[in-house]
Write a protein that holds these residues in place. Sequence first.
Motif, PDB file in Angstrom:
ATOM      1  N   HIS A  74       2.726   8.609  -2.579  1.00  0.00           N
ATOM      2  CA  HIS A  74       2.252   7.413  -3.292  1.00  0.00           C
ATOM      3  C   HIS A  74       2.765   6.149  -2.612  1.00  0.00           C
ATOM      4  CE1 HIS A  74       1.350   4.572  -6.478  1.00  0.00           C
ATOM      5  NE2 HIS A  74       2.632   4.245  -6.541  1.00  0.00           N
ATOM      6  N   LEU A  75       4.065   6.122  -2.279  1.00  0.00           N
ATOM      7  CA  LEU A  75       4.641   4.948  -1.625  1.00  0.00           C
ATOM      8  C   LEU A  75       4.004   4.707  -0.264  1.00  0.00           C
ATOM      9  CD1 LEU A  75       8.423   5.401  -2.519  1.00  0.00           C
ATOM     10  CD2 LEU A  75       6.836   3.726  -3.469  1.00  0.00           C
ATOM     11  N   ASP A  76       3.732   5.789   0.470  1.00  0.00           N
ATOM     12  CA  ASP A  76       3.064   5.660   1.774  1.00  0.00           C
ATOM     13  C   ASP A  76       1.659   5.091   1.609  1.00  0.00           C
ATOM     14  OD1 ASP A  76       5.274   6.656   3.044  1.00  0.00           O
ATOM     15  OD2 ASP A  76       4.477   8.675   3.346  1.00  0.00           O
ATOM     16  N   THR A  77       0.957   5.562   0.582  1.00  0.00           N
ATOM     17  CA  THR A  77      -0.405   5.079   0.334  1.00  0.00           C
ATOM     18  C   THR A  77      -0.400   3.603  -0.031  1.00  0.00           C
ATOM     19  OG1 THR A  77      -1.163   7.260  -0.406  1.00  0.00           O
ATOM     20  CG2 THR A  77      -2.462   5.352  -1.107  1.00  0.00           C
ATOM     21  N   VAL A  78       0.513   3.217  -0.927  1.00  0.00           N
ATOM     22  CA  VAL A  78       0.602   1.815  -1.351  1.00  0.00           C
ATOM     23  C   VAL A  78       0.976   0.922  -0.172  1.00  0.00           C
ATOM     24  CG1 VAL A  78       1.861   0.184  -2.797  1.00  0.00           C
ATOM     25  CG2 VAL A  78       1.127   2.372  -3.748  1.00  0.00           C
ATOM     26  N   GLU A  79       1.915   1.378   0.642  1.00  0.00           N
ATOM     27  CA  GLU A  79       2.321   0.609   1.817  1.00  0.00           C
ATOM     28  C   GLU A  79       1.135   0.397   2.761  1.00  0.00           C
ATOM     29  OE1 GLU A  79       4.229  -1.451   4.772  1.00  0.00           O
ATOM     30  OE2 GLU A  79       4.884  -1.071   2.715  1.00  0.00           O
ATOM     31  N   ASP A  80       0.346   1.431   2.962  1.00  0.00           N
ATOM     32  CA  ASP A  80      -0.821   1.333   3.836  1.00  0.00           C
ATOM     33  C   ASP A  80      -1.858   0.366   3.256  1.00  0.00           C
ATOM     34  OD1 ASP A  80      -2.287   2.309   6.219  1.00  0.00           O
ATOM     35  OD2 ASP A  80      -3.691   3.118   4.731  1.00  0.00           O
ATOM     36  N   LEU A  81      -2.062   0.431   1.938  1.00  0.00           N
ATOM     37  CA  LEU A  81      -3.019  -0.468   1.294  1.00  0.00           C
ATOM     38  C   LEU A  81      -2.584  -1.920   1.424  1.00  0.00           C
ATOM     39  CD1 LEU A  81      -3.888   1.464  -2.006  1.00  0.00           C
ATOM     40  CD2 LEU A  81      -5.371   1.107  -0.035  1.00  0.00           C
ATOM     41  N   LYS A  82      -1.300  -2.191   1.241  1.00  0.00           N
ATOM     42  CA  LYS A  82      -0.810  -3.568   1.325  1.00  0.00           C
ATOM     43  C   LYS A  82      -0.825  -4.081   2.765  1.00  0.00           C
ATOM     44  CE  LYS A  82       1.822  -3.577  -2.953  1.00  0.00           C
ATOM     45  NZ  LYS A  82       3.053  -3.972  -3.659  1.00  0.00           N
ATOM     46  N   ARG A  83      -0.557  -3.185   3.693  1.00  0.00           N
ATOM     47  CA  ARG A  83      -0.597  -3.587   5.113  1.00  0.00           C
ATOM     48  C   ARG A  83      -2.017  -3.996   5.507  1.00  0.00           C
ATOM     49  NH1 ARG A  83      -1.970  -0.789   9.441  1.00  0.00           N
ATOM     50  NH2 ARG A  83      -1.959   1.179   8.272  1.00  0.00           N
ATOM     51  N   ILE A 143      -2.704  -9.593  -9.406  1.00  0.00           N
ATOM     52  CA  ILE A 143      -3.764  -8.617  -9.641  1.00  0.00           C
ATOM     53  C   ILE A 143      -3.872  -7.669  -8.453  1.00  0.00           C
ATOM     54  CG2 ILE A 143      -6.266  -8.338  -9.856  1.00  0.00           C
ATOM     55  CD1 ILE A 143      -6.307 -10.895 -11.531  1.00  0.00           C
ATOM     56  N   ALA A 144      -3.861  -8.234  -7.252  1.00  0.00           N
ATOM     57  CA  ALA A 144      -3.982  -7.405  -6.046  1.00  0.00           C
ATOM     58  C   ALA A 144      -2.839  -6.400  -5.940  1.00  0.00           C
ATOM     59  CB  ALA A 144      -4.008  -8.306  -4.810  1.00  0.00           C
ATOM     60  N   GLU A 149      -0.798  -0.875  -6.398  1.00  0.00           N
ATOM     61  CA  GLU A 149       0.218   0.058  -6.902  1.00  0.00           C
ATOM     62  C   GLU A 149      -0.432   1.240  -7.606  1.00  0.00           C
ATOM     63  OE1 GLU A 149       3.415   0.173  -6.500  1.00  0.00           O
ATOM     64  OE2 GLU A 149       3.780  -1.765  -5.537  1.00  0.00           O
ATOM     65  N   GLN A 150      -1.664   1.073  -8.050  1.00  0.00           N
ATOM     66  CA  GLN A 150      -2.436   2.165  -8.656  1.00  0.00           C
ATOM     67  C   GLN A 150      -3.322   2.861  -7.621  1.00  0.00           C
ATOM     68  OE1 GLN A 150      -4.556   0.858 -12.216  1.00  0.00           O
ATOM     69  NE2 GLN A 150      -2.930  -0.597 -12.709  1.00  0.00           N
ATOM     70  N   GLU A 151      -3.081   2.538  -6.328  1.00  0.00           N
ATOM     71  CA  GLU A 151      -3.807   3.116  -5.198  1.00  0.00           C
ATOM     72  C   GLU A 151      -5.278   2.699  -5.171  1.00  0.00           C
ATOM     73  OE1 GLU A 151      -3.089   7.285  -4.551  1.00  0.00           O
ATOM     74  OE2 GLU A 151      -0.930   7.118  -4.931  1.00  0.00           O
ATOM     75  N   ILE A 152      -5.550   1.493  -5.663  1.00  0.00           N
ATOM     76  CA  ILE A 152      -6.901   0.927  -5.611  1.00  0.00           C
ATOM     77  C   ILE A 152      -6.938  -0.091  -4.468  1.00  0.00           C
ATOM     78  CG2 ILE A 152      -8.609  -0.459  -6.843  1.00  0.00           C
ATOM     79  CD1 ILE A 152      -7.303   0.655  -9.462  1.00  0.00           C
ATOM     80  N   PRO A 153      -7.784   0.102  -3.464  1.00  0.00           N
ATOM     81  CA  PRO A 153      -7.838  -0.830  -2.334  1.00  0.00           C
ATOM     82  C   PRO A 153      -8.309  -2.221  -2.752  1.00  0.00           C
ATOM     83  CG  PRO A 153      -8.885   1.270  -1.773  1.00  0.00           C
ATOM     84  CD  PRO A 153      -8.661   1.274  -3.260  1.00  0.00           C
ATOM     85  N   VAL A 154      -7.597  -3.237  -2.270  1.00  0.00           N
ATOM     86  CA  VAL A 154      -7.942  -4.637  -2.518  1.00  0.00           C
ATOM     87  C   VAL A 154      -7.773  -5.383  -1.199  1.00  0.00           C
ATOM     88  CG1 VAL A 154      -7.372  -6.739  -3.793  1.00  0.00           C
ATOM     89  CG2 VAL A 154      -7.105  -4.513  -4.901  1.00  0.00           C
ATOM     90  N   LYS A 155      -8.665  -6.322  -0.939  1.00  0.00           N
ATOM     91  CA  LYS A 155      -8.523  -7.199   0.231  1.00  0.00           C
ATOM     92  C   LYS A 155      -8.328  -8.617  -0.259  1.00  0.00           C
ATOM     93  CE  LYS A 155      -8.620  -8.140   4.670  1.00  0.00           C
ATOM     94  NZ  LYS A 155      -7.607  -7.580   5.602  1.00  0.00           N
ATOM     95  N   MET A 156      -7.211  -9.241   0.136  1.00  0.00           N
ATOM     96  CA  MET A 156      -6.941 -10.643  -0.206  1.00  0.00           C
ATOM     97  C   MET A 156      -6.817 -11.426   1.088  1.00  0.00           C
ATOM     98  SD  MET A 156      -4.124 -12.288  -2.790  1.00  0.00           S
ATOM     99  CE  MET A 156      -4.076 -14.065  -3.113  1.00  0.00           C
ATOM    100  N   SER A 182     -16.746  -3.566   1.207  1.00  0.00           N
ATOM    101  CA  SER A 182     -16.534  -2.182   0.767  1.00  0.00           C
ATOM    102  C   SER A 182     -15.332  -2.056  -0.166  1.00  0.00           C
ATOM    103  CB  SER A 182     -16.322  -1.268   1.982  1.00  0.00           C
ATOM    104  OG  SER A 182     -15.080  -1.553   2.620  1.00  0.00           O
ATOM    105  N   TYR A 183     -14.450  -3.072  -0.174  1.00  0.00           N
ATOM    106  CA  TYR A 183     -13.272  -3.015  -1.043  1.00  0.00           C
ATOM    107  C   TYR A 183     -13.701  -3.111  -2.507  1.00  0.00           C
ATOM    108  CZ  TYR A 183      -9.946  -3.565   2.808  1.00  0.00           C
ATOM    109  OH  TYR A 183      -9.190  -3.369   3.930  1.00  0.00           O
ATOM    110  N   PRO A 184     -13.092  -2.315  -3.387  1.00  0.00           N
ATOM    111  CA  PRO A 184     -13.404  -2.421  -4.813  1.00  0.00           C
ATOM    112  C   PRO A 184     -13.202  -3.832  -5.355  1.00  0.00           C
ATOM    113  CG  PRO A 184     -12.179  -0.416  -4.394  1.00  0.00           C
ATOM    114  CD  PRO A 184     -12.177  -1.195  -3.108  1.00  0.00           C
ATOM    115  N   LEU A 185     -12.185  -4.546  -4.828  1.00  0.00           N
ATOM    116  CA  LEU A 185     -11.958  -5.939  -5.224  1.00  0.00           C
ATOM    117  C   LEU A 185     -11.705  -6.763  -3.968  1.00  0.00           C
ATOM    118  CD1 LEU A 185     -11.535  -8.158  -7.357  1.00  0.00           C
ATOM    119  CD2 LEU A 185      -9.113  -7.529  -7.412  1.00  0.00           C
ATOM    120  N   LEU A 186     -12.430  -7.868  -3.848  1.00  0.00           N
ATOM    121  CA  LEU A 186     -12.224  -8.817  -2.748  1.00  0.00           C
ATOM    122  C   LEU A 186     -11.718 -10.126  -3.344  1.00  0.00           C
ATOM    123  CD1 LEU A 186     -12.533  -9.733   0.219  1.00  0.00           C
ATOM    124  CD2 LEU A 186     -14.905 -10.363  -0.326  1.00  0.00           C
TER     125      LEU A 186
END
Length: 275
Positions: A74-83, A143-144, A149-156, A182-186
């Motif tokens: 989970h932490l690896d996934t969140v880190e990748d999403l934030k990066r 929000i992002a 943190e819930q593993e939902i991709p966001v682009k800011m 393609s991001y669920p939230l932009l």
Amino acid sequence: MTNDFEKIFDTAAEPEDYKGEDGLLYCGKCRTPKEAYFPADKIALFGRDRHPAECKCRRAERMEREAAEQRRKHLDTVEDLKRKGFTDTAMRRWTFENDNGKCPQLPMARKYVKRWEQMQAENGGLLLWGKVGTGKSYFAGCIANALMEQEIPVKMTNFAVVLNDLAAGFEGRNEYISRLCSYPLLILDDFGMERGTEYGLEQVYHVIDSRSRSEKPLIVTTNLTPDNLQNPQDTAHARIYDRLLEMCVPVFFTGENIRRAAAQQKMERLKELLK
């Protein structure tokens, strides 16, 4: 091959283990069976009447290992999403946990996250407007971070970065914009601060129009007022603003300039230190 097959059914015994009244091997620590009997119809198939079983303490150890592995993944996934999702590492600090209580609109951000599935289904966008430093970007960043943190991709990001990327030709324009959409939230931060060239406005419109057609939520922060958006200076701006007002509900940010107040507090601390 026979030895390997037999190893499958051999139960590893520890010195403190013991035989129970039922003939099974019991764990000396948790006092639960480390073996179990096969059903009668399986004995002929395997040639044995019992097989290894997980005692209570071994099961607890396994579940703890699996939980730790899940946390790591989970932490690896969140880190990748934030990066991938943030264009500025400072955005990682814009979280509900770091809230100083000076943005009165922040409870609305919590509700947006809580009701994300409904917001996503209804394509619920927000247009965050107000004076400089009133917490618009922080609101969007909260929000992002919470969704990631819930593993939902966001682009800011912001249009200055988008336009630079498009001008640099890192990839085809359509592919780049398609990836953004393609991001669920932009989230587009500081809208209206980008270059107002003919090329720039065309790309801004293309991004916003593509996002509209993707039917996914968009959050925009801007210093422009609804009056500015409803009374554009020309046709190029008019079609951009029309799209935004179709997609996003305006939210007015009131209150003090948070950045200015923070800077003033820092200045006062430095003065005290230098006395």
